[in-house]
Design a protein around this motif. Structure first.
Motif, short mmCIF file in Angstrom:
data_model
loop_
_atom_site.label_atom_id
_atom_site.label_comp_id
_atom_site.label_asym_id
_atom_site.label_seq_id
_atom_site.Cartn_x
_atom_site.Cartn_y
_atom_site.Cartn_z
N ILE A 36 0.88 -1.29 -0.16
CA ILE A 36 -0.03 -0.03 -0.09
C ILE A 36 1.08 0.94 -0.09
O ILE A 36 0.60 2.45 -0.69
N TYR A 51 -9.58 -4.06 0.15
CA TYR A 51 -8.28 -4.45 0.51
C TYR A 51 -8.28 -6.11 0.74
O TYR A 51 -7.40 -6.90 0.29
N ILE A 78 -6.11 -6.23 7.65
CA ILE A 78 -5.78 -4.70 6.87
C ILE A 78 -6.16 -3.80 7.85
O ILE A 78 -5.34 -2.72 7.41
#
Length: 230
Positions: free
Chosen positions: A18, A38, A49
């Protein structure tokens, strides 16, 4: 979204992926995919996440707003340096590669002590960010042969723990601002006009004996957290 790899589903790998996406593809203020998106993308649980996004928020890359999502607020991380946990361990925790460059290693006090100066950086994607310039002074009487180790490849504290059975327990430190000279500003990649923080003091082992004298200069890419009893 093509940079993601569904096989990379550990927390630190997710943080790194990310981060890379933010640095290369995102704009300030842009909304990131949702936790569910995600989770599907990385093939992992939402709880993983959530932890990864908390890491990114701690690094001041994103801001999480309840009910709205996560937004990019900065393109380069501000790294928290608030304790003496292992540098490599901390770097891996935030999805970065730790890099140590040896600046100086020499004996002083007629060979009874060793001075060790190291530049500590992290690598995220292909970008290297200097974080600290560390100076350690240690007794070679207490740690014979310590000067023979390669400190670009080996952690000082790991060596002290495993080879000398010595663990850092307490740090007594003084923090003060200062204006860096040219050599320091060049090493840390900062302007000479920007004041930095310098930490001086001693690290004690579990027997309350001095094991290390430290002098650490922090770049403008670090921030601190203090917990005080009042």
């Amino acid at each position: 979204m093509g940079i993601y790899n569904g096989n990379k589903n550990s927390r630190k790998q997710i943080v790194s992926s990310i981060q890379m996406d933010i640095i290369k593809n995102r704009k300030i203020g842009e909304k990131l995919p949702s936790e569910t998106e995600y989770a599907n993308l990385f093939g992992t649980a939402r709880s993983t996440i959530q932890k990864a996004l908390r890491d990114l928020e701690t690094m001041q890359l994103i801001k999480r707003i309840q009910g709205k999502g996560s937004f990019v607020i900065f393109k380069h991380p501000k790294i928290e340096m608030f304790n003496f946990k292992g540098f490599s361990e901390y770097a891996h925790q935030i999805g970065a590669i730790p890099i140590t460059k040896l600046i100086e290693k020499k004996k002083i006090s007629d060979g009874h002590k060793m001075v060790l100066r190291r530049l500590r950086s992290i690598k995220i994607s292909e970008e290297i960010t200097p974080l600290t310039l560390d100076q350690s002074i240690l007794s070679l009487d207490d740690f014979p042969g310590l000067d023979q180790y390669d400190f670009e490849k080996n952690s000082l504290y790991d060596i002290l723990r495993t080879e000398y059975e010595t663990n850092p327990a307490i740090a007594n430190l003084e923090v003060a601002p200062f204006i860096p000279k040219k050599e320091i500003s060049n090493l840390l990649a900062v302007s000479q006009k920007i004041p930095l923080l310098k930490v001086n003091g001693f690290v004690y082992n579990s027997s309350s004996e001095i094991m290390e004298e430290v002098n650490i200069i922090y770049s403008d890419q670090t921030r601190f957290k203090f917990t005080l009893g009042i």
